[in-house]
Design an enzyme around this catalytic site. Structure first.
Site, PDB file in Angstrom:
ATOM      1  N   MET A   1      -8.323   7.802   9.816  1.00 53.44           N
ATOM      2  CA  MET A   1      -8.916   8.340   8.583  1.00 53.44           C
ATOM      3  C   MET A   1      -9.875   9.490   8.867  1.00 53.44           C
ATOM      4  SD  MET A   1      -9.658   4.809   6.514  1.00 53.44           S
ATOM      5  CE  MET A   1     -10.381   3.920   7.870  1.00 53.44           C
TER       6      MET A   1
ATOM      7  N   ASP B   1       0.808  -1.225   0.000  1.00 51.53           N
ATOM      8  CA  ASP B   1       0.000   0.000   0.000  1.00 51.53           C
ATOM      9  C   ASP B   1       0.838   1.269   0.000  1.00 51.53           C
ATOM     10  OD1 ASP B   1      -2.334  -1.366   0.131  1.00 51.53           O
ATOM     11  OD2 ASP B   1      -2.494  -1.278   2.306  1.00 51.53           O
TER      12      ASP B   1
ATOM     13  N   LYS C   1      -2.206   4.658  -3.632  1.00 58.03           N
ATOM     14  CA  LYS C   1      -2.163   5.889  -4.444  1.00 58.03           C
ATOM     15  C   LYS C   1      -0.726   6.240  -4.752  1.00 58.03           C
ATOM     16  CE  LYS C   1      -6.057   8.777  -3.317  1.00 58.03           C
ATOM     17  NZ  LYS C   1      -6.487   8.751  -1.940  1.00 58.03           N
TER      18      LYS C   1
HETATM   19  N1  SAH Z   1      -4.390  -0.775   9.210  1.00 55.76           N
HETATM   20  C1  SAH Z   1      -3.891   0.509   9.598  1.00 55.76           C
HETATM   21  C2  SAH Z   1      -4.931   1.606   9.432  1.00 55.76           C
HETATM   22  C3  SAH Z   1      -5.410   1.771   8.029  1.00 55.76           C
HETATM   23  S1  SAH Z   1      -6.491   3.120   7.850  1.00 55.76           S
HETATM   24  C4  SAH Z   1      -3.362   0.452  11.034  1.00 55.76           C
HETATM   25  O1  SAH Z   1      -3.584  -0.534  11.739  1.00 55.76           O
HETATM   26  O2  SAH Z   1      -2.688   1.406  11.441  1.00 55.76           O
HETATM   27  C5  SAH Z   1      -5.381   4.417   7.501  1.00 55.76           C
HETATM   28  C6  SAH Z   1      -5.343   5.398   8.637  1.00 55.76           C
HETATM   29  O3  SAH Z   1      -4.435   4.948   9.627  1.00 55.76           O
HETATM   30  C7  SAH Z   1      -4.858   6.779   8.275  1.00 55.76           C
HETATM   31  O4  SAH Z   1      -5.891   7.562   7.734  1.00 55.76           O
HETATM   32  C8  SAH Z   1      -4.407   7.306   9.611  1.00 55.76           C
HETATM   33  O5  SAH Z   1      -5.498   7.737  10.362  1.00 55.76           O
HETATM   34  C9  SAH Z   1      -3.852   6.057  10.261  1.00 55.76           C
HETATM   35  N2  SAH Z   1      -2.394   5.951  10.147  1.00 55.76           N
HETATM   36  C10 SAH Z   1      -1.697   4.950   9.576  1.00 55.76           C
HETATM   37  N3  SAH Z   1      -0.369   5.159   9.692  1.00 55.76           N
HETATM   38  C11 SAH Z   1      -0.226   6.306  10.357  1.00 55.76           C
HETATM   39  C12 SAH Z   1       0.891   7.063  10.797  1.00 55.76           C
HETATM   40  N4  SAH Z   1       2.139   6.666  10.562  1.00 55.76           N
HETATM   41  N5  SAH Z   1       0.677   8.211  11.471  1.00 55.76           N
HETATM   42  C13 SAH Z   1      -0.578   8.639  11.716  1.00 55.76           C
HETATM   43  N6  SAH Z   1      -1.673   7.968  11.325  1.00 55.76           N
HETATM   44  C14 SAH Z   1      -1.506   6.822  10.657  1.00 55.76           C
END
Ligand code: SAH
Length: 508
Positions: free
Chosen positions: A173, A37, A59
């Site tokens: 998100m 991703d 993206k």
């Molecule tokens: N599966 C992922 C989440 C996917 S949804 C997990 O467990 O973390 C994607 C969202 O995750 C983003 O919109 C943001 O809100 C959050 N996110 C993922 N990585 C991040 C990071 N390094 N810093 C801040 N937010 C993050």
């Protein structure tokens, strides 16, 4: 029967490569293809071996995101070819990762799979901001909520229930609908003075936080121009960031450094820098391909030692030492025959890393030049060698030309023997990701340990403009090469990793 592959649905954590699980790290080495991703960091991508196929389904600049349906089909198609497929997702694959959807099609077709949980951003991002997600004095639960609105724009969130729970709230998100979320909470009765935070790019060197209150956060985040990815955190614990912040406070916290070395060689520098808090992209800008069979080497070594004058054996890189001894085994050349010969054997190494590599094989170099460069190596051997000696250099096929003239001028017989070819190679996707990071000014320094690493870097990355790059170089010759591209130069005092780390600390 058709041979079936297998899919591993794995979490890569929130960005810091140190937060990869051991299992995911091992899979990155053992699978055939990696489907990943947009959220997978450059630091993590740079760990993927060059022989892996890579498919980016997130993206990309100038490209659309691959629709979920298509991603599911890619996984199925690759597995049906019999491949081992690593589906690498940000954070944990089942925390808003649509991991479940990806499994359905595989299950339907009887494709075997495994799930490798990852460290979710919901827990790790607050931790890297110094915010304990629960704390006995403030809260007894935490809740992870998607801030992503429904297709028709309406919210899926049940605000009154959330407010009643009195736990820490983590919205993923939620950046584009931050205002709606915070207003929703206040309208459901939450006190506007409750602490709240927005945490951007958590666990990465570029991580930022804005700590405020539910009433003011939207305004403050806008002022700070907070972008994605980011999480919104609501609850008393947010205020603890002022007390417990730590990640940026490390000596190299907040710094991202790109290191260029042959891959097997880079980890020591990378480990040192990471231990000091830096995020490290290991661009294997130069890779090596052993010349084998190697008739020139075979001939040179059969001749070696059978004369009355000194025989010099010269090594110009650690990888050269390694390949030389591998080739000796390959050619069944016993070391007793090589070194217990009539001539007096002298050994020279270009710098301390090469010297160390020799020492690990029980050989103590007779000569290491005070300044790490090919020209000085040549000059010092010319002075030290008995007149009429022979100098056998075992090195890369495109070795530095500066080594030879001082030796020839001193009347020494020179045998320049290529051991390996240097190849420049980087996955297109990794290049793209790193290019983006340079454009965004997110890479603070690049380290170069030889002129060929500069060449490899330029060849691998193809940037439009190298002038903004801060190059940390070993030796004048390396610096001269970097200067050709207009980079800003710092040169380490000595030709060692220690000296380089010292310089990086000074410059950070
Ligand atoms: N599966 C992922 C989440 C996917 S949804 C997990 O467990 O973390 C994607 C969202 O995750 C983003 O919109 C943001 O809100 C959050 N996110 C993922 N990585 C991040 C990071 N390094 N810093 C801040 N937010 C993050």
């Amino acid at each position: 029967m058709e041979q079936k592959g297998k899919v591993w649905l794995a979490g890569a954590g929130p960005g810091d490569a140190g937060l990869l699980t051991v299992k995911t790290r091992q899979l990155m080495e053992s699978v055939d293809i990696i489907v990943y991703d947009a959220l997978i960091s450059a630091e993590i991508l740079s760990l993927i071996p060059a022989d892996k196929e890579m498919v980016h389904v997130g993206k990309r600049s100038g490209h659309h995101m691959v629709p979920q349906e298509e991603t599911n089909q890619i996984l199925l198609a690759e597995a049906l070819k019999g491949k081992k497929v690593l589906r690498l997702k940000g954070g944990d694959p089942f925390v808003f990762g649509r991991g479940g959807e990806e499994l359905e099609l595989l299950k339907e077709h009887g494709i075997p799979f495994e799930i490798v949980p990852g460290i979710t951003s919901a827990a790790a991002v607050p931790a890297y901001a110094g915010i304990p997600i629960t704390h006995r004095e403030y809260t007894s639960s935490f809740h992870v909520i998607t801030g992503h609105p429904r297709k028709d724009g309406t919210s899926r969130v049940d605000y009154p229930s959330l407010v009643n729970l009195k736990g820490t709230l983590v919205f993923l998100m939620g950046i584009s609908s931050m205002e709606t979320i915070l207003i929703g909470l206040m309208e459901a009765g939450m006190d506007p003075s409750v602490p709240a935070a927005v945490l951007e790019k958590g666990t990465l060197s570029s991580q930022r936080r804005v700590v405020s209150t539910v009433g003011n956060l939207a305004k403050e985040a806008k002022k700070a121009e907070i972008g994605t990815p980011a999480i919104i955190l609501v609850g008393e614990v947010c205020a603890l960031a002022d007390l417990f912040h730590w990640a940026e406070d490390r000596p190299l916290g907040g710094r991202q450094i790109l290191i260029t070395r042959p891959r097997e060689n880079s980890s020591r520098l990378a480990d040192r820098l990471r231990a000091l808090g830096a995020q490290v992209i290991e661009l294997p800008s130069i890779d090596t391909k052993t010349i084998s069979p190697n008739p020139a080497l075979s001939h040179a070594m059969k001749e070696f030692g059978y004369r009355t004058k000194e025989e010099w054996l010269v090594f110009t890189s650690p990888i050269g030492v390694r390949i030389f001894f591998e080739q000796m085994v390959e050619m069944k050349m016993d070391l007793r025959k090589l070194f217990a010969c009539p001539a007096k054997v002298k050994i020279a190494a270009i710098g301390s890393a090469t010297e160390r590599e020799l020492r690990e094989r029980g050989l103590f170099a007779d000569l290491v030049p005070a300044v790490y460069c090919a020209e000085d190596l040549g000059k010092e051997i010319a002075v030290a060698a008995e007149p009429g000696s022979r100098v056998t250099i075992v090195r890369a096929s495109i070795g530095s030309q500066e080594l030879l003239p001082p030796l020839e001028k001193a009347g020494l017989e020179v045998v320049d023997t290529p051991l390996y070819e240097t190849i420049y190679e980087t996955h297109e996707q990794i290049r793209e990701k790193i290019q983006e990071q340079f454009k965004a000014g997110e890479i603070d320094m690049v380290t170069f340990t030889s002129a060929s690493t500069v060449k490899g870097f330029v060849h691998a990355l193809r940037l439009e403009d190298y002038r903004p790059i801060h190059a940390v170089c070993i030796g004048e010759q390396t610096a001269a090469e970097a200067r050709k591209y207009g980079m800003r130069i710092s040169i380490s005092k000595k030709a060692s990793i220690d000296s380089m780390v010292e310089l990086i600390l000074e410059e950070a």
